[in-house]
Design a protein around this motif. Structure first.
Motif, PDB file in Angstrom:
ATOM      1  N   ILE A   1       0.889  -1.158   0.000  1.00  0.00           N
ATOM      2  CA  ILE A   1       0.000   0.000   0.000  1.00  0.00           C
ATOM      3  C   ILE A   1       0.928   1.208   0.000  1.00  0.00           C
ATOM      4  CG2 ILE A   1      -1.825   1.231   1.197  1.00  0.00           C
ATOM      5  CD1 ILE A   1      -2.595  -1.404   2.526  1.00  0.00           C
ATOM      6  N   ARG A   2       0.855   2.010  -1.053  1.00  0.00           N
ATOM      7  CA  ARG A   2       1.805   3.102  -1.202  1.00  0.00           C
ATOM      8  C   ARG A   2       1.156   4.306  -1.868  1.00  0.00           C
ATOM      9  NH1 ARG A   2       5.503  -0.038  -5.556  1.00  0.00           N
ATOM     10  NH2 ARG A   2       4.105   0.089  -7.323  1.00  0.00           N
ATOM     11  N   LEU A   3       1.954   5.361  -2.021  1.00  0.00           N
ATOM     12  CA  LEU A   3       1.472   6.594  -2.629  1.00  0.00           C
ATOM     13  C   LEU A   3       1.775   6.612  -4.120  1.00  0.00           C
ATOM     14  CD1 LEU A   3       2.650   9.178   0.056  1.00  0.00           C
ATOM     15  CD2 LEU A   3       0.392   8.187  -0.217  1.00  0.00           C
ATOM     16  N   LYS A   4       0.809   7.101  -4.905  1.00  0.00           N
ATOM     17  CA  LYS A   4       0.982   7.294  -6.340  1.00  0.00           C
ATOM     18  C   LYS A   4       0.901   8.798  -6.582  1.00  0.00           C
ATOM     19  CE  LYS A   4      -1.059   6.296 -10.792  1.00  0.00           C
ATOM     20  NZ  LYS A   4      -2.140   5.631 -11.521  1.00  0.00           N
ATOM     21  N   LYS A   5       1.956   9.366  -7.142  1.00  0.00           N
ATOM     22  CA  LYS A   5       2.049  10.810  -7.311  1.00  0.00           C
ATOM     23  C   LYS A   5       1.225  11.279  -8.511  1.00  0.00           C
ATOM     24  CE  LYS A   5       5.553  14.386  -7.775  1.00  0.00           C
ATOM     25  NZ  LYS A   5       6.984  14.645  -7.951  1.00  0.00           N
ATOM     26  N   ILE A   6       0.400  12.305  -8.273  1.00  0.00           N
ATOM     27  CA  ILE A   6      -0.336  12.969  -9.345  1.00  0.00           C
ATOM     28  C   ILE A   6      -0.241  14.470  -9.092  1.00  0.00           C
ATOM     29  CG2 ILE A   6      -1.937  11.069  -9.743  1.00  0.00           C
ATOM     30  CD1 ILE A   6      -4.006  12.668  -8.148  1.00  0.00           C
ATOM     31  N   GLY A   7      -0.757  15.281  -9.967  1.00  0.00           N
ATOM     32  CA  GLY A   7      -0.744  16.726  -9.770  1.00  0.00           C
ATOM     33  C   GLY A   7       0.341  17.404 -10.576  1.00  0.00           C
ATOM     34  N   LYS A   8       0.474  18.716 -10.353  1.00  0.00           N
ATOM     35  CA  LYS A   8       1.429  19.528 -11.098  1.00  0.00           C
ATOM     36  C   LYS A   8       2.830  19.438 -10.507  1.00  0.00           C
ATOM     37  CE  LYS A   8      -2.013  22.985 -12.292  1.00  0.00           C
ATOM     38  NZ  LYS A   8      -2.355  24.394 -12.246  1.00  0.00           N
TER      39      LYS A   8
ATOM     40  N   THR B   1       3.810   1.308   3.130  1.00  0.00           N
ATOM     41  CA  THR B   1       5.105   1.978   3.210  1.00  0.00           C
ATOM     42  C   THR B   1       5.123   2.820   4.480  1.00  0.00           C
ATOM     43  OG1 THR B   1       4.304   3.845   1.915  1.00  0.00           O
ATOM     44  CG2 THR B   1       5.385   2.053   0.701  1.00  0.00           C
ATOM     45  N   ASN B   2       6.270   3.377   4.826  1.00  0.00           N
ATOM     46  CA  ASN B   2       6.373   4.158   6.062  1.00  0.00           C
ATOM     47  C   ASN B   2       5.440   5.363   6.059  1.00  0.00           C
ATOM     48  OD1 ASN B   2       8.300   2.425   7.055  1.00  0.00           O
ATOM     49  ND2 ASN B   2      10.021   3.652   6.324  1.00  0.00           N
TER      50      ASN B   2
ATOM     51  N   VAL C   1      -2.756   3.856  -2.965  1.00  0.00           N
ATOM     52  CA  VAL C   1      -3.150   2.719  -3.797  1.00  0.00           C
ATOM     53  C   VAL C   1      -2.565   1.412  -3.273  1.00  0.00           C
ATOM     54  CG1 VAL C   1      -3.396   4.104  -5.887  1.00  0.00           C
ATOM     55  CG2 VAL C   1      -1.226   3.007  -5.409  1.00  0.00           C
ATOM     56  N   VAL C   2      -3.212   0.331  -3.654  1.00  0.00           N
ATOM     57  CA  VAL C   2      -2.701  -1.020  -3.412  1.00  0.00           C
ATOM     58  C   VAL C   2      -2.090  -1.477  -4.732  1.00  0.00           C
ATOM     59  CG1 VAL C   2      -3.302  -3.374  -2.803  1.00  0.00           C
ATOM     60  CG2 VAL C   2      -4.528  -1.471  -1.756  1.00  0.00           C
TER      61      VAL C   2
ATOM     62  N   ASP D   1       4.196   5.186 -10.354  1.00  0.00           N
ATOM     63  CA  ASP D   1       3.004   5.764 -10.968  1.00  0.00           C
ATOM     64  C   ASP D   1       2.374   4.824 -11.993  1.00  0.00           C
ATOM     65  OD1 ASP D   1       3.499   7.975  -9.424  1.00  0.00           O
ATOM     66  OD2 ASP D   1       4.573   9.041 -11.000  1.00  0.00           O
ATOM     67  N   GLY D   2       2.677   3.548 -11.880  1.00  0.00           N
ATOM     68  CA  GLY D   2       2.183   2.567 -12.843  1.00  0.00           C
ATOM     69  C   GLY D   2       0.878   1.921 -12.416  1.00  0.00           C
ATOM     70  N   LYS D   3       0.707   0.662 -12.834  1.00  0.00           N
ATOM     71  CA  LYS D   3      -0.524  -0.061 -12.569  1.00  0.00           C
ATOM     72  C   LYS D   3      -0.725  -0.283 -11.080  1.00  0.00           C
ATOM     73  CE  LYS D   3      -1.106  -3.801 -14.955  1.00  0.00           C
ATOM     74  NZ  LYS D   3      -0.976  -5.010 -15.767  1.00  0.00           N
ATOM     75  N   PHE D   4      -1.995  -0.298 -10.680  1.00  0.00           N
ATOM     76  CA  PHE D   4      -2.330  -0.585  -9.297  1.00  0.00           C
ATOM     77  C   PHE D   4      -3.577  -1.448  -9.251  1.00  0.00           C
ATOM     78  CE2 PHE D   4      -4.308   3.444 -10.365  1.00  0.00           C
ATOM     79  CZ  PHE D   4      -5.602   3.318  -9.871  1.00  0.00           C
ATOM     80  N   ILE D   5      -3.826  -2.044  -8.097  1.00  0.00           N
ATOM     81  CA  ILE D   5      -4.957  -2.947  -7.928  1.00  0.00           C
ATOM     82  C   ILE D   5      -6.209  -2.177  -7.520  1.00  0.00           C
ATOM     83  CG2 ILE D   5      -5.813  -4.940  -6.635  1.00  0.00           C
ATOM     84  CD1 ILE D   5      -2.819  -5.737  -6.284  1.00  0.00           C
ATOM     85  N   GLU D   6      -6.079  -1.305  -6.515  1.00  0.00           N
ATOM     86  CA  GLU D   6      -7.233  -0.563  -6.015  1.00  0.00           C
ATOM     87  C   GLU D   6      -6.785   0.772  -5.435  1.00  0.00           C
ATOM     88  OE1 GLU D   6     -10.888  -1.062  -2.785  1.00  0.00           O
ATOM     89  OE2 GLU D   6      -9.411  -2.660  -2.992  1.00  0.00           O
TER      90      GLU D   6
END
Length: 112
Positions: A5-12, A67-68, A21-22, A30-35
Motif C-alpha cells: 500500500i503506497r502513494l501514487k504521485k499525481i498533480g502539477k 510503506t512508512n 493505492v494497493v 506511478d504505474g498499474k495498481f490494484i485498487e
C-alpha cells in the motif's frame, strides 16, 4: 506476489497530490495498481486525507504491507487501530461491542 500500500504521485510540478493505492511491489510508482484507497494532499494545513477505511483495513488484514508514509497516514486516521481491534475480536479477546466502544472513544478523543 507481494502487495504494497503506497502513494501514487499525481498533480502539477512542485504541487503534488497523492493517491493511496494497493499495488504489486514490482510495479513502478506511478504505474498499474490494484485498487485506489484514497487521496492525500500535503499542501493543505493540516494535510487532508480522504480514505476508504473499510477497504484499507481489509487489505491490511489480507497481509498488504504499507510503506512508512502510508503507515503514518493510517495511524493518524485510525486504520491501524481498527485493524488491531478487529484482530482482537477475531481472537476472542473482546467482543464486537467493546471494539466499537474503544474505536468510538479514540475517534471522539483524537479525530475531532
Amino acid at each position: 506476489m507481494s502487495v504494497k500500500i503506497r502513494l501514487k504521485k499525481i498533480g502539477k510540478k512542485h504541487r503534488p497530490i497523492y493517491h493511496i493505492v494497493v499495488a504489486d511491489s514490482r510495479a513502478p510508482r506511478d504505474g498499474k495498481f490494484i485498487e485506489k484507497l484514497g487521496t492525500y494532499n500535503p499542501h493543505t494545513d493540516p494535510p487532508s486525507t480522504v480514505l476508504k477505511m473499510e477497504n484499507a483495513v481489509s487489505w491490511l488484514m489480507k497481509g498488504a504491507q504499507p510503506t512508512n508514509t502510508v503507515k503514518s497516514i493510517f495511524s493518524k486516521n485510525g486504520v491501524l487501530l481498527k485493524k488491531h481491534l478487529l484482530k482482537g475480536v477475531k481472537k476472542g479477546v473482546f467482543t464486537d461491542e467493546e471494539y466499537q466502544k474503544k474505536f468510538y472513544f479514540w475517534y471522539k478523543k483524537y479525530k475531532i
